[in-house]
Design a protein around this motif. Sequence first.
Motif, PDB file in Angstrom:
ATOM      1  N   GLU A  43       0.739  -1.312  -0.029  1.00  0.00           N
ATOM      2  CA  GLU A  43       0.165  -0.165  -0.108  1.00  0.00           C
ATOM      3  C   GLU A  43       0.667   1.360  -0.049  1.00  0.00           C
ATOM      4  O   GLU A  43       2.135   1.305   0.254  1.00  0.00           O
ATOM      5  CB  GLU A  43      -1.132  -0.009   1.052  1.00  0.00           C
ATOM      6  CG  GLU A  43      -0.490   0.078   2.604  1.00  0.00           C
ATOM      7  CD  GLU A  43      -1.266  -0.545   3.570  1.00  0.00           C
ATOM      8  OE1 GLU A  43      -2.273   0.312   3.955  1.00  0.00           O
ATOM      9  OE2 GLU A  43      -1.254  -1.690   4.029  1.00  0.00           O
ATOM     10  N   SER A  44       0.306   2.432  -0.514  1.00  0.00           N
ATOM     11  CA  SER A  44       0.968   3.804  -0.324  1.00  0.00           C
ATOM     12  C   SER A  44       1.828   4.030   0.878  1.00  0.00           C
ATOM     13  O   SER A  44       1.088   3.782   1.916  1.00  0.00           O
ATOM     14  CB  SER A  44      -0.366   4.913  -0.510  1.00  0.00           C
ATOM     15  OG  SER A  44       0.459   5.852  -0.996  1.00  0.00           O
ATOM     16  N   GLY A  45       2.920   4.515   0.846  1.00  0.00           N
ATOM     17  CA  GLY A  45       3.705   4.766   1.685  1.00  0.00           C
ATOM     18  C   GLY A  45       4.636   3.812   2.549  1.00  0.00           C
ATOM     19  O   GLY A  45       5.411   4.060   3.179  1.00  0.00           O
ATOM     20  N   CYS A  46       4.466   2.586   1.850  1.00  0.00           N
ATOM     21  CA  CYS A  46       5.395   1.470   2.345  1.00  0.00           C
ATOM     22  C   CYS A  46       6.853   1.530   1.949  1.00  0.00           C
ATOM     23  O   CYS A  46       7.715   0.667   2.622  1.00  0.00           O
ATOM     24  CB  CYS A  46       4.763  -0.035   1.929  1.00  0.00           C
ATOM     25  SG  CYS A  46       4.698  -0.264   0.474  1.00  0.00           S
ATOM     26  N   LYS A  48       8.105   1.726  -1.297  1.00  0.00           N
ATOM     27  CA  LYS A  48       8.258   1.143  -2.630  1.00  0.00           C
ATOM     28  C   LYS A  48       9.156   2.080  -3.540  1.00  0.00           C
ATOM     29  O   LYS A  48      10.268   1.846  -4.049  1.00  0.00           O
ATOM     30  CB  LYS A  48       7.077   0.867  -3.683  1.00  0.00           C
ATOM     31  CG  LYS A  48       6.173  -0.051  -2.827  1.00  0.00           C
ATOM     32  CD  LYS A  48       4.780  -0.528  -3.494  1.00  0.00           C
ATOM     33  CE  LYS A  48       4.155   0.872  -3.922  1.00  0.00           C
ATOM     34  NZ  LYS A  48       3.391   1.455  -2.796  1.00  0.00           N
ATOM     35  N   SER A  49       8.909   3.439  -3.546  1.00  0.00           N
ATOM     36  CA  SER A  49       9.470   4.578  -4.274  1.00  0.00           C
ATOM     37  C   SER A  49      11.015   4.682  -3.747  1.00  0.00           C
ATOM     38  O   SER A  49      11.893   4.798  -4.553  1.00  0.00           O
ATOM     39  CB  SER A  49       8.589   5.779  -4.337  1.00  0.00           C
ATOM     40  OG  SER A  49       7.551   5.579  -5.257  1.00  0.00           O
ATOM     41  N   LEU A  50      11.000   4.624  -2.337  1.00  0.00           N
ATOM     42  CA  LEU A  50      12.320   4.908  -1.830  1.00  0.00           C
ATOM     43  C   LEU A  50      13.346   3.787  -2.162  1.00  0.00           C
ATOM     44  O   LEU A  50      14.517   3.908  -2.153  1.00  0.00           O
ATOM     45  CB  LEU A  50      12.133   5.322  -0.361  1.00  0.00           C
ATOM     46  CG  LEU A  50      11.612   6.566   0.069  1.00  0.00           C
ATOM     47  CD1 LEU A  50      11.290   6.758   1.315  1.00  0.00           C
ATOM     48  CD2 LEU A  50      12.379   7.831  -0.515  1.00  0.00           C
ATOM     49  N   ASP A 180       8.490   2.935 -11.513  1.00  0.00           N
ATOM     50  CA  ASP A 180       7.477   3.054 -10.415  1.00  0.00           C
ATOM     51  C   ASP A 180       6.463   3.413 -10.640  1.00  0.00           C
ATOM     52  O   ASP A 180       6.074   4.761 -10.963  1.00  0.00           O
ATOM     53  CB  ASP A 180       8.478   4.023  -9.469  1.00  0.00           C
ATOM     54  CG  ASP A 180       7.802   4.207  -8.433  1.00  0.00           C
ATOM     55  OD1 ASP A 180       6.908   3.655  -7.822  1.00  0.00           O
ATOM     56  OD2 ASP A 180       8.298   5.305  -7.729  1.00  0.00           O
ATOM     57  N   GLU A 181       5.225   2.695 -10.496  1.00  0.00           N
ATOM     58  CA  GLU A 181       3.870   2.882 -10.816  1.00  0.00           C
ATOM     59  C   GLU A 181       3.682   3.956 -12.058  1.00  0.00           C
ATOM     60  O   GLU A 181       3.388   5.004 -11.916  1.00  0.00           O
ATOM     61  CB  GLU A 181       3.304   3.587  -9.472  1.00  0.00           C
ATOM     62  CG  GLU A 181       3.502   2.744  -8.250  1.00  0.00           C
ATOM     63  CD  GLU A 181       2.856   3.445  -7.144  1.00  0.00           C
ATOM     64  OE1 GLU A 181       1.488   4.047  -7.454  1.00  0.00           O
ATOM     65  OE2 GLU A 181       3.116   3.495  -5.903  1.00  0.00           O
ATOM     66  N   PRO A 182       4.439   2.996 -12.962  1.00  0.00           N
ATOM     67  CA  PRO A 182       4.217   4.055 -14.114  1.00  0.00           C
ATOM     68  C   PRO A 182       2.913   4.458 -14.891  1.00  0.00           C
ATOM     69  O   PRO A 182       2.757   5.232 -15.844  1.00  0.00           O
ATOM     70  CB  PRO A 182       5.002   3.181 -15.110  1.00  0.00           C
ATOM     71  CG  PRO A 182       4.749   1.781 -14.753  1.00  0.00           C
ATOM     72  CD  PRO A 182       4.560   1.720 -13.153  1.00  0.00           C
TER      73      PRO A 182
HETATM   74  N1  LIG Z   1      11.930  13.132   1.423  1.00  0.00           N
HETATM   75  C1  LIG Z   1      11.287  12.523   2.407  1.00  0.00           C
HETATM   76  N2  LIG Z   1      11.355  12.962   3.784  1.00  0.00           N
HETATM   77  C2  LIG Z   1      10.682  12.434   4.722  1.00  0.00           C
HETATM   78  N3  LIG Z   1       9.873  11.185   4.623  1.00  0.00           N
HETATM   79  C3  LIG Z   1       9.769  10.707   3.332  1.00  0.00           C
HETATM   80  C4  LIG Z   1      10.554  11.441   2.153  1.00  0.00           C
HETATM   81  N4  LIG Z   1      10.210  10.770   0.909  1.00  0.00           N
HETATM   82  C5  LIG Z   1       9.410   9.506   1.525  1.00  0.00           C
HETATM   83  N5  LIG Z   1       9.086   9.496   2.842  1.00  0.00           N
HETATM   84  C6  LIG Z   1       8.206   8.742   3.471  1.00  0.00           C
HETATM   85  O1  LIG Z   1       8.655   7.521   3.507  1.00  0.00           O
HETATM   86  C7  LIG Z   1       7.776   6.728   3.312  1.00  0.00           C
HETATM   87  C8  LIG Z   1       7.849   5.746   2.031  1.00  0.00           C
HETATM   88  O2  LIG Z   1       7.636   6.657   0.952  1.00  0.00           O
HETATM   89  P1  LIG Z   1       7.618   6.046  -0.742  1.00  0.00           P
HETATM   90  O3  LIG Z   1       7.580   7.202  -1.432  1.00  0.00           O
HETATM   91  O4  LIG Z   1       8.650   4.950  -0.685  1.00  0.00           O
HETATM   92  O5  LIG Z   1       6.417   5.350  -0.731  1.00  0.00           O
HETATM   93  P2  LIG Z   1       5.550   4.260  -1.908  1.00  0.00           P
HETATM   94  O6  LIG Z   1       5.588   2.999  -1.129  1.00  0.00           O
HETATM   95  O7  LIG Z   1       6.224   4.722  -2.908  1.00  0.00           O
HETATM   96  O8  LIG Z   1       4.137   4.999  -1.692  1.00  0.00           O
HETATM   97  P3  LIG Z   1       3.255   5.237  -3.074  1.00  0.00           P
HETATM   98  O9  LIG Z   1       2.492   4.212  -3.411  1.00  0.00           O
HETATM   99  O10 LIG Z   1       2.128   6.123  -2.672  1.00  0.00           O
HETATM  100  O11 LIG Z   1       4.020   5.779  -3.972  1.00  0.00           O
HETATM  101  C9  LIG Z   1       6.567   7.558   3.236  1.00  0.00           C
HETATM  102  O12 LIG Z   1       5.813   7.202   4.538  1.00  0.00           O
HETATM  103  C10 LIG Z   1       6.992   8.593   3.010  1.00  0.00           C
HETATM  104  O13 LIG Z   1       5.949   9.645   3.960  1.00  0.00           O
END
Ligand SMILES: Nc1ncnc2c1ncn2[C@@H]1O[C@H](COP(=O)(O)OP(=O)(O)OP(=O)(O)O)[C@@H](O)[C@H]1O
Lengths: 337, 305
Positions: A43-46, A48-50, A180-182
């Motif tokens: 789910e969102s925020g887990c 994945k993007s990082l 990444d979620e293209p």
């Molecule tokens: N620059 C940042 N500074 C602080 N926290 C961050 C930063 N970037 C991301 N986060 C936090 O890190 C966590 C993971 O973020 P990420 O973007 O990897 O989520 P995601 O799985 O890609 O979500 P989504 O499906 O919404 O894209 C989130 O809780 C986000 O709030």
Amino acid sequence: MAERVLEVEDLCVEIPIPSGMLRPVQHVSFHVGQGETLAIVGESGCGKSLTSLAIMDLLPSKAKRRAERLVLDGDALTGMTERQMADIRGNQMSMIFQEPMTSLNPAYTIGNQLTEAMLRHKSVSLAEAKDRAVWLLEKVGITAARSRLGQYPHQLSGGLRQRVMIAMALMCGPDMIIADEPTTALDVTIQAQILHLLAELQDEFHMGMILITHDLGVVARVADRVAVMYAGQFVETGTAAQIFDSPTHPYTQGLLECIPIPGKTERGAHLGSIPGIVPSLVGEIRGCHFAGRCPYVHEACTAEDVSLRPSLDAGHEYRCVLSPQAAIANRNKQAAQ
Amino acid sequence: MLQYVLKRLGIAILVAVTVSMITFSMIYLSGDPAIALAGETATQEDIQNIRRVYGYDQPIVVQYANWLWNALQGDFGQSHYLKKPVADVIFERLPTTMLLGACALIFALVLSIPLGVVAAVRPNSLIDRIALTIAVVGQAMPSFWFALTMMLWLGIYWRLLPISGTASWANFVMPSIALGYYITPAVMRLTRAGMLEVLSSDYIRTARAKGLRPMTVLFKHALRNAIIPVVSLAAVQFGFMLGGSIVIETIFAVNGLGFLAWESIQRADLPMMQAIVLVLSFFYIILTFLADMLNAWLDPRIRVM
Ligand SMILES: Nc1ncnc2c1ncn2[C@@H]1O[C@H](COP(=O)(O)OP(=O)(O)OP(=O)(O)O)[C@@H](O)[C@H]1O
Ligand SMILES: [Mg+2]
């Protein structure tokens, strides 16, 4: 077994924030072989993007990356200088981002932006780079490709821009592509179309691919392996068949309940939801991250950290204190109700 | 694009006409110009005479039309004080002011844009703090005080630069710095803010993901976009600078339009003041138009539909 393009072992990301240390990615390990697709779902925020930005070394400047091993085509990415990383990015490994509307520079033509990576990495002439750009634009299904080279991003629709982004990522013929979620920002009607296009190209060019998406239907069809991510950790990994047919982790089970999968979910079946909220990732969490929302939680879950362990079949791993038999039995009981 | 150019041109012309009306009516701001011209000892008959000679007895629309028609042909009338055609005096002084303005603008842009870029690339670094200090001090410090301080140190204590006149290029250094410094803070702050915003945008991430060199990312991808609002601002600031040149030219006795304006105000030389205001306004309008054109070139979203 296909040759490994990318190996990731024990990848962690830490971001200092005012309330403490945020750990959005914790001890993530996986590998992707040539021509293989790893789907990361969650789910969102887990995180994945990082995770993908950490592999590309494109994390926000205050974020810290740690990894036991981070190997692309046999070369360790850990300890590489920014200059060495820049030689790899867009060349051996490229990334497609979540936001096609804002990921292209409004000031330059499509042609300029398509060719620049190739001119940077390969010794080709502008004409050769343009030819390849046209060829790739046609590949991604853009008509009148040559005339598009002179157009600006604002003249293209979101779907076209994302196709341009895909073509751009393929310009140098990378071995590894991270998507990444293209399609999140696109119309539902073209989402599946673009994902399938990506899968076809990946197959044709024999690249390794990490596909991050919420579309489990597409995952079921295009992914070789699937990693389920929850609160910064991989909680279950396995082949697509293993994950969809015998999900072992309670979170994976819940996730699959939530989403209809074409050909798997019966018509009229009741869809579930996972109650509760994701735990804060600031500081250390003791034990299982899913304990707060898990229907089968007991004392053992929060007593100590849970590590990934093998499920019933080879290559299928999960992060839960329950035995695989017990976990799968739970699911069947749930389904029977 | 042509449509955009025509639209901007139309606006520029409208503004120019409005400005010319305001400038024309300046003459009536201080009461009846004939009485003012005639002086305190004049008889009623003298005043009537002056009205007739200068055309003040005609309807105001006719007066405006005549004045504008003449002005368009380069005839701004006679200076009451110098007893010479206003146009001659203005065109003698104009190059000096233009040179000063150009030097000041170049000084300001060369100082503020790189500082703004560096400050944005390394936020909170030493350079960022220095840049911030320059901006705050610059905004807080009256330009006449800055000019006098500079004159005192560079001109009188250290004897590095001449303090007045227009004899050589060295004479232009201090006035240019004093005048350019005036617009540095705003341009620098906007460059920094624009760069910070652009650098965190998705397309910069895309550029980095392509493995482009840091300099390519910074200059080709970031600065080109960040500079767009700066161009508009610089044009507006240049307008303020033309006003500011009245103060600076007077302090450094630079024989330009600003100095002439100050002299004319003291001499109540209305036709001269009118012409100066008109010429300066026109320069400002032309510059704003050029800034719009530059932006259209920089930003294809304006240029290509
Ligand atoms: N620059 C940042 N500074 C602080 N926290 C961050 C930063 N970037 C991301 N986060 C936090 O890190 C966590 C993971 O973020 P990420 O973007 O990897 O989520 P995601 O799985 O890609 O979500 P989504 O499906 O919404 O894209 C989130 O809780 C986000 O709030
Ligand atoms: Mg994301």
